[in-house]
Design a protein around this motif. Structure first.
Motif, PDB file in Angstrom:
ATOM      1  N   LYS A  37     -14.732  44.432 -18.786  1.00 56.41           N
ATOM      2  CA  LYS A  37     -13.932  44.074 -19.956  1.00 56.41           C
ATOM      3  C   LYS A  37     -13.310  45.318 -20.575  1.00 56.41           C
ATOM      4  CE  LYS A  37     -12.380  40.992 -22.837  1.00 56.41           C
ATOM      5  NZ  LYS A  37     -11.431  39.945 -22.374  1.00 56.41           N
ATOM      6  N   GLU A  38     -14.111  46.387 -20.704  1.00 53.79           N
ATOM      7  CA  GLU A  38     -13.611  47.613 -21.321  1.00 53.79           C
ATOM      8  C   GLU A  38     -12.581  48.314 -20.450  1.00 53.79           C
ATOM      9  OE1 GLU A  38     -15.275  51.928 -22.961  1.00 53.79           O
ATOM     10  OE2 GLU A  38     -16.653  50.245 -22.710  1.00 53.79           O
ATOM     11  N   MET A  39     -12.839  48.408 -19.145  1.00 53.35           N
ATOM     12  CA  MET A  39     -11.976  49.181 -18.257  1.00 53.35           C
ATOM     13  C   MET A  39     -10.754  48.405 -17.789  1.00 53.35           C
ATOM     14  SD  MET A  39     -14.879  51.083 -15.918  1.00 53.35           S
ATOM     15  CE  MET A  39     -13.664  51.963 -14.911  1.00 53.35           C
ATOM     16  N   PHE A  40     -10.935  47.088 -17.539  1.00 52.25           N
ATOM     17  CA  PHE A  40      -9.863  46.302 -16.924  1.00 52.25           C
ATOM     18  C   PHE A  40      -9.371  45.145 -17.780  1.00 52.25           C
ATOM     19  CE2 PHE A  40     -12.795  47.402 -13.209  1.00 52.25           C
ATOM     20  CZ  PHE A  40     -12.158  48.601 -12.950  1.00 52.25           C
ATOM     21  N   ASP A  41     -10.062  44.877 -18.904  1.00 53.01           N
ATOM     22  CA  ASP A  41      -9.753  43.739 -19.777  1.00 53.01           C
ATOM     23  C   ASP A  41      -9.778  42.423 -19.007  1.00 53.01           C
ATOM     24  OD1 ASP A  41      -9.222  42.504 -22.196  1.00 53.01           O
ATOM     25  OD2 ASP A  41      -7.040  42.606 -21.934  1.00 53.01           O
ATOM     26  N   VAL A  42     -10.819  42.252 -18.193  1.00 50.88           N
ATOM     27  CA  VAL A  42     -11.008  40.994 -17.466  1.00 50.88           C
ATOM     28  C   VAL A  42     -12.405  40.467 -17.750  1.00 50.88           C
ATOM     29  CG1 VAL A  42      -9.393  41.615 -15.625  1.00 50.88           C
ATOM     30  CG2 VAL A  42     -11.823  42.156 -15.378  1.00 50.88           C
ATOM     31  N   ASP A  43     -12.537  39.155 -17.662  1.00 51.80           N
ATOM     32  CA  ASP A  43     -13.825  38.508 -17.845  1.00 51.80           C
ATOM     33  C   ASP A  43     -14.499  38.310 -16.490  1.00 51.80           C
ATOM     34  OD1 ASP A  43     -13.595  38.225 -20.678  1.00 51.80           O
ATOM     35  OD2 ASP A  43     -12.246  36.523 -20.357  1.00 51.80           O
ATOM     36  N   GLN A  44     -15.789  38.451 -16.473  1.00 48.45           N
ATOM     37  CA  GLN A  44     -16.554  38.373 -15.239  1.00 48.45           C
ATOM     38  C   GLN A  44     -17.151  36.991 -15.038  1.00 48.45           C
ATOM     39  OE1 GLN A  44     -19.346  41.610 -13.954  1.00 48.45           O
ATOM     40  NE2 GLN A  44     -20.915  40.141 -14.599  1.00 48.45           N
ATOM     41  N   ASN A  45     -17.150  36.534 -13.797  1.00 45.58           N
ATOM     42  CA  ASN A  45     -17.858  35.314 -13.414  1.00 45.58           C
ATOM     43  C   ASN A  45     -19.194  35.739 -12.793  1.00 45.58           C
ATOM     44  OD1 ASN A  45     -18.884  33.100 -11.835  1.00 45.58           O
ATOM     45  ND2 ASN A  45     -16.876  32.133 -11.962  1.00 45.58           N
ATOM     46  N   ASP A  46     -20.283  35.549 -13.506  1.00 46.75           N
ATOM     47  CA  ASP A  46     -21.584  36.013 -13.033  1.00 46.75           C
ATOM     48  C   ASP A  46     -21.979  35.368 -11.711  1.00 46.75           C
ATOM     49  OD1 ASP A  46     -21.775  37.618 -15.239  1.00 46.75           O
ATOM     50  OD2 ASP A  46     -23.310  36.426 -16.263  1.00 46.75           O
ATOM     51  N   ASP A  47     -21.639  34.086 -11.546  1.00 47.26           N
ATOM     52  CA  ASP A  47     -21.997  33.413 -10.296  1.00 47.26           C
ATOM     53  C   ASP A  47     -21.293  34.055  -9.104  1.00 47.26           C
ATOM     54  OD1 ASP A  47     -23.563  31.732 -11.769  1.00 47.26           O
ATOM     55  OD2 ASP A  47     -22.226  29.993 -11.648  1.00 47.26           O
ATOM     56  N   GLU A  48     -20.078  34.528  -9.292  1.00 45.06           N
ATOM     57  CA  GLU A  48     -19.365  35.193  -8.198  1.00 45.06           C
ATOM     58  C   GLU A  48     -20.043  36.512  -7.839  1.00 45.06           C
ATOM     59  OE1 GLU A  48     -15.258  35.624  -9.131  1.00 45.06           O
ATOM     60  OE2 GLU A  48     -14.835  33.466  -9.037  1.00 45.06           O
ATOM     61  N   ILE A  49     -20.526  37.233  -8.841  1.00 46.27           N
ATOM     62  CA  ILE A  49     -21.237  38.482  -8.568  1.00 46.27           C
ATOM     63  C   ILE A  49     -22.515  38.198  -7.793  1.00 46.27           C
ATOM     64  CG2 ILE A  49     -22.418  40.457  -9.587  1.00 46.27           C
ATOM     65  CD1 ILE A  49     -19.412  40.626  -9.860  1.00 46.27           C
ATOM     66  N   ARG A  50     -23.247  37.172  -8.203  1.00 37.85           N
ATOM     67  CA  ARG A  50     -24.468  36.808  -7.487  1.00 37.85           C
ATOM     68  C   ARG A  50     -24.148  36.426  -6.043  1.00 37.85           C
ATOM     69  NH1 ARG A  50     -28.102  34.074 -12.258  1.00 37.85           N
ATOM     70  NH2 ARG A  50     -29.753  34.049 -10.691  1.00 37.85           N
TER      71      ARG A  50
END
Length: 251
Positions: A37-50
């Protein structure tokens, strides 16, 4: 995407996986989300990371895993790269630290590449026979190790330096669980001139916990009882399943 492309600009988290589980998984995901969020101003999908972690692991149950999120001028969006290596643990030996006059810029972000200063001083420390560098700022204020957090024990309380530093996952887990086991935990300013008054010092990172036995030329006592207690607290923390469908086995 190859790893050389990744190291230009991005952030990451590193974790130990055992039996397809991770200590402090929610903290790892929160670290990645906040930095993206800080570096790219994007929201993360936790399930995709998992899912990235699971696919990278395949049938591997135990591993050292690094999840990197990066973006270059040629990308349309951040990309995730996950690397899997053999599992690792903190060396059991006592750690010597060499104090150096350096604080990491944007220290709260776990940065890909680490930065020239961090690498420079880390290599100098190892050439001089130390395990790593101890980063310090103006007036000798202590922040962190070059690849660790550092805790100072006065006989009652563990104090973590409040100078700019990365909030390590192992440190955050201990910070939460130490008080439940009779050891208060706090953050506060610590300077090099304060070091002699502490009864014990230890370092933490994604591989575990190790005692510090010297800083520069100053010998540091190793409190074996404290280390046994702190290590026991850490080892008792529940391992979180990476796969959403997994459940914690009954005991």
């Amino acid at each position: 995407m190859n790893e050389q492309h990744v190291v230009r600009y991005g952030h990451f988290t590193a974790m130990q996986v055992r039996g397809g589980r991770v200590r402090g998984l929610a903290l790892h995901l929160a670290r990645l989300a906040a930095a993206s969020k800080e570096m790219f101003d994007v929201d993360q999908n936790d399930d995709e990371i998992r899912d990235h972690i699971q696919r990278a692991l395949g049938d591997t149950a135990d591993a050292s895993v690094r999840i990197m999120v990066c973006w270059s001028d040629d990308d349309d969006a951040p990309e995730v790269l996950t690397t899997v290596r053999p599992p690792g643990d903190m060396p059991g030996m006592q750690q010597g630290l060499l104090s150096v006059p350096y604080l990491r810029p944007l220290a709260h972000i776990k940065q890909i590449g680490g930065g020239f200063g961090q690498e420079y001083y880390g290599r100098i420390a190892k050439r001089k026979g130390y395990a790593e560098a101890l980063l310090t700022g103006p007036d000798g204020v202590i922040s962190e190790g070059s690849i660790t957090n550092i805790g100072f024990f006065d006989g009652t309380t563990v104090t973590w330096p409040n100078a700019p530093a990365l909030d390590g996952i192992t440190m955050l887990l201990l910070e939460k669980h130490l008080p439940d086991n009779g050891i208060p935990s706090r953050r506060g300013p610590i300077h090099m001139t304060d070091v002699p008054k502490f009864k014990a010092i230890f370092v933490t990172n994604s591989r575990g916990i190790a005692p510090v036995d010297r800083i520069d030329d100053l010998a540091i006592p190793v409190d074996e009882a404290l280390m046994k207690t702190v290590t026991g607290i850490y080892e008792s923390i529940t391992w979180d399943p990476i796969a959403l469908q997994q459940t914690q086995p009954s005991t």
